[in-house]
Motif scaffolding. Sequence first.
Motif, PDB file in Angstrom:
ATOM      1  N   ILE A 162      24.073  86.618 -27.938  1.00  0.00           N
ATOM      2  CA  ILE A 162      24.361  85.382 -28.567  1.00  0.00           C
ATOM      3  C   ILE A 162      24.910  84.128 -27.912  1.00  0.00           C
ATOM      4  N   ALA A 163      25.406  84.427 -26.590  1.00  0.00           N
ATOM      5  CA  ALA A 163      25.849  83.282 -25.949  1.00  0.00           C
ATOM      6  C   ALA A 163      25.312  83.401 -24.264  1.00  0.00           C
ATOM      7  N   PRO A 164      24.072  83.114 -24.120  1.00  0.00           N
ATOM      8  CA  PRO A 164      23.671  82.996 -22.925  1.00  0.00           C
ATOM      9  C   PRO A 164      24.227  81.738 -21.930  1.00  0.00           C
ATOM     10  N   PRO A 165      24.429  81.887 -20.475  1.00  0.00           N
ATOM     11  CA  PRO A 165      24.677  80.889 -19.990  1.00  0.00           C
ATOM     12  C   PRO A 165      23.752  79.606 -19.739  1.00  0.00           C
ATOM     13  N   PHE A 166      24.312  78.503 -19.724  1.00  0.00           N
ATOM     14  CA  PHE A 166      23.518  76.997 -19.763  1.00  0.00           C
ATOM     15  C   PHE A 166      22.845  77.026 -18.271  1.00  0.00           C
ATOM     16  N   GLU A 167      23.291  77.930 -17.639  1.00  0.00           N
ATOM     17  CA  GLU A 167      22.378  77.605 -16.206  1.00  0.00           C
ATOM     18  C   GLU A 167      21.072  78.529 -16.332  1.00  0.00           C
ATOM     19  N   GLU A 168      21.223  79.538 -17.062  1.00  0.00           N
ATOM     20  CA  GLU A 168      20.198  80.528 -17.120  1.00  0.00           C
ATOM     21  C   GLU A 168      19.082  79.778 -18.141  1.00  0.00           C
ATOM     22  N   LEU A 169      19.633  79.425 -19.152  1.00  0.00           N
ATOM     23  CA  LEU A 169      18.727  78.610 -20.302  1.00  0.00           C
ATOM     24  C   LEU A 169      17.862  77.295 -19.748  1.00  0.00           C
ATOM     25  N   LEU A 170      18.636  76.689 -18.688  1.00  0.00           N
ATOM     26  CA  LEU A 170      18.037  75.503 -18.076  1.00  0.00           C
ATOM     27  C   LEU A 170      17.369  75.571 -16.836  1.00  0.00           C
ATOM     28  N   ALA A 171      17.224  76.897 -16.563  1.00  0.00           N
ATOM     29  CA  ALA A 171      16.447  77.130 -15.163  1.00  0.00           C
ATOM     30  C   ALA A 171      15.062  76.501 -15.177  1.00  0.00           C
ATOM     31  N   ASN A 172      14.798  76.077 -14.186  1.00  0.00           N
ATOM     32  CA  ASN A 172      13.224  75.559 -14.230  1.00  0.00           C
ATOM     33  C   ASN A 172      12.911  74.555 -15.084  1.00  0.00           C
ATOM     34  N   THR A 173      13.821  73.875 -16.015  1.00  0.00           N
ATOM     35  CA  THR A 173      13.689  72.635 -16.788  1.00  0.00           C
ATOM     36  C   THR A 173      13.783  71.404 -16.167  1.00  0.00           C
ATOM     37  N   GLY A 174      14.458  71.192 -14.855  1.00  0.00           N
ATOM     38  CA  GLY A 174      14.870  69.987 -14.563  1.00  0.00           C
ATOM     39  C   GLY A 174      16.040  69.196 -15.301  1.00  0.00           C
ATOM     40  N   VAL A 175      16.656  70.021 -16.298  1.00  0.00           N
ATOM     41  CA  VAL A 175      17.914  69.401 -16.843  1.00  0.00           C
ATOM     42  C   VAL A 175      19.074  70.077 -15.820  1.00  0.00           C
ATOM     43  N   ARG A 176      19.998  69.185 -15.555  1.00  0.00           N
ATOM     44  CA  ARG A 176      21.028  69.704 -14.679  1.00  0.00           C
ATOM     45  C   ARG A 176      22.415  69.911 -15.777  1.00  0.00           C
TER      46      ARG A 176
ATOM     47  N   LEU B 277      15.885  85.164 -34.270  1.00  0.00           N
ATOM     48  CA  LEU B 277      15.498  85.389 -33.048  1.00  0.00           C
ATOM     49  C   LEU B 277      14.384  84.323 -32.666  1.00  0.00           C
ATOM     50  N   TYR B 278      13.481  83.819 -33.617  1.00  0.00           N
ATOM     51  CA  TYR B 278      12.758  82.771 -33.352  1.00  0.00           C
ATOM     52  C   TYR B 278      13.490  81.516 -32.909  1.00  0.00           C
ATOM     53  N   ARG B 279      14.631  81.349 -33.461  1.00  0.00           N
ATOM     54  CA  ARG B 279      15.294  80.057 -33.326  1.00  0.00           C
ATOM     55  C   ARG B 279      16.099  80.183 -31.890  1.00  0.00           C
ATOM     56  N   LEU B 280      16.127  81.188 -31.311  1.00  0.00           N
ATOM     57  CA  LEU B 280      16.994  81.288 -30.228  1.00  0.00           C
ATOM     58  C   LEU B 280      16.502  80.208 -29.187  1.00  0.00           C
TER      59      LEU B 280
ATOM     60  N   HIS C  77      14.669  83.922 -23.346  1.00  0.00           N
ATOM     61  CA  HIS C  77      15.874  84.624 -24.137  1.00  0.00           C
ATOM     62  C   HIS C  77      15.531  85.404 -25.179  1.00  0.00           C
ATOM     63  N   GLN C  78      14.476  84.877 -25.979  1.00  0.00           N
ATOM     64  CA  GLN C  78      14.101  85.377 -27.095  1.00  0.00           C
ATOM     65  C   GLN C  78      13.456  86.761 -26.820  1.00  0.00           C
ATOM     66  N   LEU C  79      12.537  86.871 -25.828  1.00  0.00           N
ATOM     67  CA  LEU C  79      11.866  88.198 -25.336  1.00  0.00           C
ATOM     68  C   LEU C  79      12.885  89.192 -24.867  1.00  0.00           C
ATOM     69  N   LYS C  80      13.870  88.730 -24.146  1.00  0.00           N
ATOM     70  CA  LYS C  80      15.042  89.606 -23.615  1.00  0.00           C
ATOM     71  C   LYS C  80      15.853  90.286 -24.946  1.00  0.00           C
ATOM     72  N   VAL C  81      16.090  89.426 -25.685  1.00  0.00           N
ATOM     73  CA  VAL C  81      17.026  89.865 -27.062  1.00  0.00           C
ATOM     74  C   VAL C  81      16.256  90.954 -27.694  1.00  0.00           C
ATOM     75  N   GLY C  82      14.672  90.364 -28.002  1.00  0.00           N
ATOM     76  CA  GLY C  82      14.010  91.312 -29.015  1.00  0.00           C
ATOM     77  C   GLY C  82      13.711  92.542 -28.275  1.00  0.00           C
ATOM     78  N   PHE C  83      13.452  92.636 -27.051  1.00  0.00           N
ATOM     79  CA  PHE C  83      13.280  94.041 -26.386  1.00  0.00           C
ATOM     80  C   PHE C  83      14.577  94.543 -26.556  1.00  0.00           C
ATOM     81  N   ASN C  84      15.796  93.978 -26.338  1.00  0.00           N
ATOM     82  CA  ASN C  84      16.794  94.918 -26.428  1.00  0.00           C
ATOM     83  C   ASN C  84      17.141  95.435 -27.971  1.00  0.00           C
TER      84      ASN C  84
END
Length: 397
Positions: A65-79, A370-373, A378-385
């Motif tokens: 429910i609380a993934p790191p911003f760095e993980e979510l923004l990886a490969n997006t170009g957002v700092r 799950l769809y709104r994550l 992250h959706q795939l990781k959580v759904g698989f878990n």
Amino acid sequence: MTQQPAKICILGGGFGGLYTALRLSQLPWEPTQKPEVVLVDQSDRFLFSPFLYELLTGELQTWEIAPPFEELLANTGVRFCQATVAGIDIDQQRVHLQDGIEIFYDRLVLALGGETPLDIVPGATSYAYPFRTIADAYRVEERLRVLEESDADKIRVAIVGAGYSGVELACKLADRLGERGRFRLIELSDQILRTSPEFNRQSASVALEKRGVFIDLETKVEAIAVDSISLEYKNQVDTIPVDLVIWTVGTRVAPVVRTLGVKQNQRGQITTRPTLQVLDHPNIFALGDLADTLDAEGKQVPATAQAAFQQADYTAWNIWANLTNRPLLPFRYQYIGEMMTLGTDDATLAGLGIKLNGTFAYIARRLAYLYRLPTLDHQLKVGFNWLARPIIETLAK
């Protein structure tokens, strides 16, 4: 001379801020137009707040429910920048951070959300536990652990506010504490879930009654002490012993927003156009809890996660349109119903012609959220878990 890319600064990494940043990274920018986007938040993690209650029952884990911003923004170009905003200079178009760093911007997105006002009742700041952030949830969890390990046969919990947060907390904690729990749900108005659909209100009433939660309606909190709470009902004040007070009432705009020289309503929320641009400041956008917005049809937009989720799409689109000389779109709020968790493996939902409660509603709520994550990864990781966890637990027995 080559034109410098536009600088977009997004303050706040909740539903409004993070989802705006992610959407900006997906829009069809020309290579020479792609802006520099920086997201600023004082936490290092995004919080999917509708799932915060599940931390207290162990149904979900922090990483889900609380993934790191760095993980979510990886490969997006957002700092991402973890910092607290100290001030905003809208004339010089720069943001001052507490560590002394300054961020200059061409477009600014205000999505700082709100904070829980505890100083309106004597003792609340010292003895009440707010429930809005991951840190809040950890504090409540630690207090519960201490109480559960004590020799007391009863654990007395008072929850202030019978809105969504209060009702969901009461049901979750009642399931966690079982026979030891004694719960009071304290509400100033004459009914619980005042703005909720009738079906959800009735489902919640049944769930609370089933769990033995005592409801104090038309009751005002007068004071909170280390081991008691004073309540006023019909001009009579009673002081009741309590082990834990959880405060879920109200939201207040952050002080840094209140000091801005822009039009605000009485609650300090910033008045915007339907395009989500701040009045007289077309390069500043505001959304979520801190925005006072009428949509394209002149209807007041509620300060909910559902609204912020939708506003993020419009904010990103309108910034893109603004920078690429295209027409901006007025925000159109789509009410898609409301979902609530009512304990372990129980929920209720009403909307789009559907009414569900019980286990089916619990599953539907899980899948919808799950769809709104925030990202597919992250959706795939959580759904698989979620799929694997019951199998692993069964094999471990």
